[in-house]
Design a protein around this motif. Structure first.
Motif, PDB file in Angstrom:
ATOM      1  N   ALA A 167       4.047   8.316   6.238  1.00 32.40           N
ATOM      2  CA  ALA A 167       3.635   9.726   6.167  1.00 32.40           C
ATOM      3  C   ALA A 167       4.268  10.571   7.266  1.00 32.40           C
ATOM      4  CB  ALA A 167       2.116   9.828   6.237  1.00 32.40           C
ATOM      5  N   GLU A 193       5.472   4.420  10.084  1.00 30.34           N
ATOM      6  CA  GLU A 193       4.417   5.104   9.332  1.00 30.34           C
ATOM      7  C   GLU A 193       5.097   6.001   8.309  1.00 30.34           C
ATOM      8  OE1 GLU A 193       1.729   8.070  11.273  1.00 30.34           O
ATOM      9  OE2 GLU A 193       0.371   6.335  11.309  1.00 30.34           O
ATOM     10  N   ASP A 245       1.839   2.706   2.677  1.00 27.93           N
ATOM     11  CA  ASP A 245       1.561   3.456   3.914  1.00 27.93           C
ATOM     12  C   ASP A 245       2.597   3.197   4.990  1.00 27.93           C
ATOM     13  OD1 ASP A 245      -0.739   4.391   2.701  1.00 27.93           O
ATOM     14  OD2 ASP A 245      -2.000   2.801   3.555  1.00 27.93           O
ATOM     15  N   GLN A 246       3.200   2.017   4.943  1.00 28.38           N
ATOM     16  CA  GLN A 246       4.150   1.652   5.984  1.00 28.38           C
ATOM     17  C   GLN A 246       5.491   1.228   5.388  1.00 28.38           C
ATOM     18  OE1 GLN A 246       2.022  -1.430   8.107  1.00 28.38           O
ATOM     19  NE2 GLN A 246       1.049   0.045   9.486  1.00 28.38           N
ATOM     20  N   SER A 283       0.820  -1.217   0.000  1.00 31.23           N
ATOM     21  CA  SER A 283       0.000   0.000   0.000  1.00 31.23           C
ATOM     22  C   SER A 283       0.856   1.269   0.000  1.00 31.23           C
ATOM     23  CB  SER A 283      -0.908   0.012   1.235  1.00 31.23           C
ATOM     24  OG  SER A 283      -0.121   0.102   2.418  1.00 31.23           O
TER      25      SER A 283
END
Length: 418
Positions: free
Chosen positions: A219, A217, A202-203, A200
């Motif tokens: 972001a 994380e 995201d990580q 994804s």
């Protein structure tokens, strides 16, 4: 006598020259007397020249015979270009290399293709990351920021973000459009050996010589989970295609699989007899392996209907390479070792499944690239002396049929698949 009179005369003169240069005086006089040959200054050294020419030709013949044998083996295993020939989807690397990329001042630790463009990056012991156009072989730019060896690099799914990790204990995130370092992540207490984005994006997952695996994380750059279980340096990690689980390998000679959500160790595999250097999850369309639970419809249904926590069963197979010179294929649903590939003469440093699912590619300190037929469980192709020193890393380009290898000889090689 198959020699012509001229050839016989040349041979006699060459032998006479050899006797004289070797100080075989009695033989020189006797041979001169018996053959009636006079020493010709023009023919000096002729015997040595012809002898070395024969040796060179013999070596060429042996090389050609080895190549013919390899091509015959490929043909017998379905690798020819006739009716059973391979298409683009299952093409394999062939020598010679397409490009040799030079510029790093120390060994290459990692190579990674961009997910969309004809670009790739390399990480080196010289503390730099370099960007290359692998189609043209042109150098693009150098990313500087780490203060010690860069151990690994990885792109997120968009290719807009690049992660790098280093022996300087940090992980850096780079905006791959501006080439600026946007974040530096601190948290590991020792050399950070590997970084991988989840599918994804995201990580970010990292492993370290401090024996831990961390989940970050992307972001914010915050560490949200630390996985503890290995007893020594965690060498490499890999993430499953669905992002549900990760696998790790270590100097403690084990492989572990983990549930990312729960942060729990799912299983431990222990059949290697030395440090486990590398690992790779199977592609989704891998061919069935004889003896595997997943090779039967009943087995596949059992895995799908298993308990919700059995996420590792969804991942199929795992390949691992070790300093014990072997590669092992594991069935994750059962934890069994299905195959052990023996062929490398030194440490196995990187393994990758071919996107078609039929083959496994590996590189090692024996300077070879090897292609293994998964269904047959054997090596069907070897590129010898692919580098002049140990080969340390390997990557597969999914959108453009190429592979890249990096070595202790400080160079990256691009190989076209055909």
């Amino acid at each position: 006598m198959v020699l012509t009179s001229k050839q016989k005369e040349e041979l006699n003169g060459s032998i006479l020259d050899y006797f004289e240069s070797s100080q075989y005086k009695a033989s020189f006089e006797e041979f001169k007397k018996e053959t009636g040959t006079e020493l010709d200054v023009k023919k000096k050294g002729l015997l040595e020249k012809k002898w070395t020419s024969v040796i060179r030709l013999q070596k060429k013949v042996l090389d050609l015979e080895a190549k013919v044998a390899q091509l015959e083996e490929e043909l017998n295993s379905g690798g020819g270009r006739g009716g059973r020939g391979r298409g683009k989807e299952d093409a394999l690397p062939r020598p010679p290399e397409k490009h040799i990329l030079t510029g790093h001042r120390n060994c290459i630790n990692s190579v990674k293709f961009h997910p969309s463009f004809s670009l790739m990056v390399s990480a080196s012991e010289d503390a730099t990351i370099k960007v290359w156009d692998f189609e043209s072989g042109e150098f693009e730019r150098t990313l500087k920021g780490h203060t010690n060896a860069v151990q690994d690099v990885d792109f997120d799914k968009t290719g807009n973000l690049l992660a790098s990790c280093s022996a300087d204990l940090t992980i850096k995130l780079w905006d791959f459009q501006t080439y600026d370092c946007v974040k530096t992540l601190h948290g590991h207490d020792h050399n950070v050996s590997c970084v991988r984005f989840t599918p994804s994006g995201d990580q970010l997952i990292s492993s370290s010589r401090d024996k831990t695996i961390k989940v970050w994380e992307a972001a914010t750059g915050y560490c949200i989970k630390t996985l503890v279980g290995h007893e020594d340096w965690v060498r490499k990690i890999t993430v499953s295609e669905d992002g549900s689980c990760i696998a790790s390998c270590s100097n403690d000679q084990t492989i572990k699989t983990w549930n990312i959500v729960k942060g729990e160790c799912l299983a431990t595999y222990r059949e290697h007899s030395h440090v486990v250097e590398c690992l790779a999850f199977s592609t989704a369309n891998i061919v069935d392996i004889p003896g595997s639970l997943l090779s039967t419809p009943e087995g596949k249904s059992k895995v799908k209907q298993g308990p919700g926590g059995n996420l590792v069963g969804q991942c199929g197979y795992l390949a691992t390479g070790s300093r014990d010179k072997t590669i092992k294929i594991w069935e994750l649903a059962t934890g069994r070792c299905l195959s052990t590939y023996i062929g490398h003469d030194n440490w196995v440093r990187a393994v990758r499944f071919h996107p078609c699912g039929k083959f496994l590619l590996s590189v090692g300190d024996d300077k070879t690239i090897r292609v293994w037929d998964i269904a047959q469980g054997r090596c069907i192709k070897t590129i010898n002396e692919a580098h002049t020193h140990f080969i340390s890393c390997l990557d597969f380009c999914l959108h453009n049929p190429h592979i890249a290898t990096g070595g202790v000889d400080d160079v990256i090689k691009i190989w076209k698949l055909q």
